[in-house]
Design an enzyme around this catalytic site. Structure first.
Site, PDB file in Angstrom:
ATOM      1  N   HIS A  20       1.023  -0.907   0.087  1.00 40.75           N
ATOM      2  CA  HIS A  20      -0.087   0.095   0.128  1.00 40.75           C
ATOM      3  C   HIS A  20       1.082   1.438  -0.180  1.00 40.75           C
ATOM      4  O   HIS A  20       0.511   2.737  -0.619  1.00 40.75           O
ATOM      5  CB  HIS A  20      -1.042  -0.055   1.686  1.00 40.75           C
ATOM      6  CG  HIS A  20      -1.829  -0.935   1.382  1.00 40.75           C
ATOM      7  ND1 HIS A  20      -3.108  -0.647   1.389  1.00 40.75           N
ATOM      8  CD2 HIS A  20      -1.936  -2.390   0.908  1.00 40.75           C
ATOM      9  CE1 HIS A  20      -4.423  -1.588   1.178  1.00 40.75           C
ATOM     10  NE2 HIS A  20      -3.776  -2.625   0.982  1.00 40.75           N
ATOM     11  N   ASP A 122      -5.154   6.245   2.703  1.00 38.45           N
ATOM     12  CA  ASP A 122      -5.307   4.930   1.988  1.00 38.45           C
ATOM     13  C   ASP A 122      -6.837   4.228   1.840  1.00 38.45           C
ATOM     14  O   ASP A 122      -7.282   4.467   3.027  1.00 38.45           O
ATOM     15  CB  ASP A 122      -4.206   3.723   2.772  1.00 38.45           C
ATOM     16  CG  ASP A 122      -3.858   2.603   2.068  1.00 38.45           C
ATOM     17  OD1 ASP A 122      -3.457   2.685   1.058  1.00 38.45           O
ATOM     18  OD2 ASP A 122      -5.532   1.804   2.132  1.00 38.45           O
ATOM     19  N   HIS A 374       0.780 -14.220  -7.851  1.00 44.69           N
ATOM     20  CA  HIS A 374      -0.187 -14.732  -6.375  1.00 44.69           C
ATOM     21  C   HIS A 374      -1.865 -13.077  -7.016  1.00 44.69           C
ATOM     22  O   HIS A 374      -2.936 -13.258  -6.391  1.00 44.69           O
ATOM     23  CB  HIS A 374      -0.678 -14.280  -5.182  1.00 44.69           C
ATOM     24  CG  HIS A 374       0.313 -12.519  -5.273  1.00 44.69           C
ATOM     25  ND1 HIS A 374       1.205 -12.212  -6.092  1.00 44.69           N
ATOM     26  CD2 HIS A 374      -0.022 -11.577  -3.725  1.00 44.69           C
ATOM     27  CE1 HIS A 374       1.189 -10.687  -5.512  1.00 44.69           C
ATOM     28  NE2 HIS A 374       1.034 -10.439  -4.821  1.00 44.69           N
TER      29      HIS A 374
END
Length: 485
Positions: A20, A122, A374
């Protein structure tokens, strides 16, 4: 840090998760690139005591431009956060919530010494937007995931009312406006236990997204998710709807070298391989596999007969996100958990790395032919930007949703088939999916599609590209308009 009177000061509030932090700071770098010397950015970062300052992370922060300043808040400790059974999402959510008093104090201090114009928080930290309202400045959420995941968030309340069972048990596909219909099992992990604290916190976050004062910045681009973006925009506040404005500002990915070593071992090895011949295997900054799955993957790679670079290999763990906040599970000697004789048998076929690989440089290397991923969103965007087809192998968080997007809608990936009973992808299916992507006609069509997306991704970030125009308009607004206007 005090900025000059002519400098527009932006505050960013991140979360204690490196992926992030990279995404939101790369957005900050992009903003500075377009508006050189007119912006100063302060990034406020809550921390966890379990976070480890790995060399790659230190290098990233040390290499930031001089007009990006990071403030790392003291870590917040609690019995809940020290519980190893607590999910990644809950750890991030609780740690940032407990850091809010320090975030507020830091923002107020900044506002006294600089002309603070905007706050960008965020997506895991929407509570911080309350401080933007208090300071009477522009306030936005930075959403580091796909527009499709944002659409799920916007529809979460309706879905909660309409679906009576656990999402993973829903018998049919679930429709989202502008998106492909997907299985409930492919919804983000936060939605998979409706009686849990994680689900409650997820619904609370989604409600805050709908109330974002000035909008949401999404790390995607119009050409990638056009229909989903249009569907959200039709319900946006500009059209009298109930959604906040949504701005596509991506693809935002890591730029520049990702380590201080200009030519590390894996890049030197790749230099010796044929073009488009190598399968890059990586489960991101924190993904882990069980011992049984490591065995099956290793044997599947070997039996495929294709060249491979397996990076970021971690010791086995039954929790898919066991090392998300830390690199402590990296080991020096993989021999004790890889199949007996595997490294010796494959020494001419592949390279196994326990350490971190410079992924941007790897994906951009001419020898890379595919990426077993992933499906973290950063990795998806990096793969698209470099025109590398994918094998989707999602582990946790929103990765299954991303896997559905890249395989079923964008059609730039094949998905590894999991044996549900054993919760493992067996070696025979691993060989099948590798050969299907690296050799077959289906793989050829996927390579064609991802090359088209590469052009669109690069175009979105060019001077007249869709995302560049969006960022430039936001920058102009922050520079020339006061909140009162």
């Amino acid at each position: 840090m005090e900025s000059s009177p002519r400098t527009t000061h932006i505050a960013i509030v991140s979360v204690p998760a490196f992926s992030h932090q990279v995404s939101i700071l790369e957005f900050a770098k992009r903003l500075l690139h377009l508006q050189a010397n007119t912006f100063h950015i302060t990034c406020i970062i809550p921390t966890l005591s379990s976070s480890s300052p790995a060399p790659t992370k230190s290098f990233f922060f040390d290499s930031l431009p001089h007009n990006i300043h990071c403030i790392f808040l003291p870590s917040v400790n609690s019995q809940e956060l020290n519980n190893k059974g607590v999910s990644v999402e809950i750890q991030i959510q609780l740690s940032t919530s407990r850091a809010m008093p320090s975030v507020r104090e830091t923002l107020i201090s900044l506002s006294k010494t600089t002309q603070l114009t905007a706050l960008i928080a965020d997506a895991m930290n929407p509570e911080a937007l309350e401080f933007g309202k208090e300071l009477d400045i522009f306030s936005y959420i930075y959403f580091p995931c796909s527009t499709m995941v944002l659409s799920i968030c916007f529809h979460s309340k309706n879905l909660d009312e309409e679906v009576s069972c656990e999402y993973k048990d829903h018998p049919g596909l679930i429709h989202l406006p502008g998106c492909i219909s997907i299985r409930g099992a492919d919804f983000p992990d936060s939605m998979q236990d409706r009686g849990s604290l994680g689900y409650k916190l997820f619904l609370q976050r989604c409600q805050r997204y709908l109330n974002a004062p000035d909008g949401i910045l999404v790390n995607s681009f119009m050409e990638l998710e056009e229909e989903a973006t249009k569907a959200i925009s039709q319900r946006g506040s500009h059209g009298g709807g109930d959604y906040p404005p949504v701005y596509s500002v991506g693809p935002i990915t890591q730029s520049g070298a990702s380590s201080s070593k200009s030519r590390c071992e894996c890049l030197l090895w790749l230099d010796k391989q044929e073009p488009n011949s190598v399968l890059y295997v990586s489960f991101g900054s924190g993904g882990t596999l069980s011992q049984k799955q490591i065995n099956e993957l290793a044997l599947g790679l070997e039996l495929s007969r294709h060249k491979f670079l397996w990076a970021n290999l971690r010791a086995p763990n039954d929790r898919a996100s066991a090392t998300y906040f830390s690199d402590v599970c990296l080991v020096d000697d993989p021999l004790h958990f890889l199949p007996l004789g595997f490294l010796e048998r494959t020494k001419e076929q592949g390279l196994v790395m326990c350490g971190w690989a410079p992924q941007v440089e790897v994906l951009g290397h001419k020898s890379i032919g595919a990426f077993l991923s992933h499906c973290g969103w950063n990795s998806v965007l990096e793969s698209v930007e470099h025109g590398v087809p994918m094998i989707a192998w999602p582990l946790f968080a929103e990765q299954r949703t991303n896997a559905a997007l890249v395989t079923d809608e964008l059609k730039v990936a094949l998905r590894a088939k999991m044996n549900i009973g054993e919760k493992v992808v067996v070696k025979e299916d691993i060989v099948k999916v590798i050969k299907g992507l690296m050799e077959g006609l289906e793989g050829e069509e996927i390579r064609r599609k991802v090359k088209e997306l590469k052009k669109l991704a690069n175009g979105a970030m060019m001077e007249d590209g869709s995302s560049t125009r969006t960022i430039s308009k936001l920058a102009h607004k922050w520079k020339h308009l006061g909140k009162a206007l």
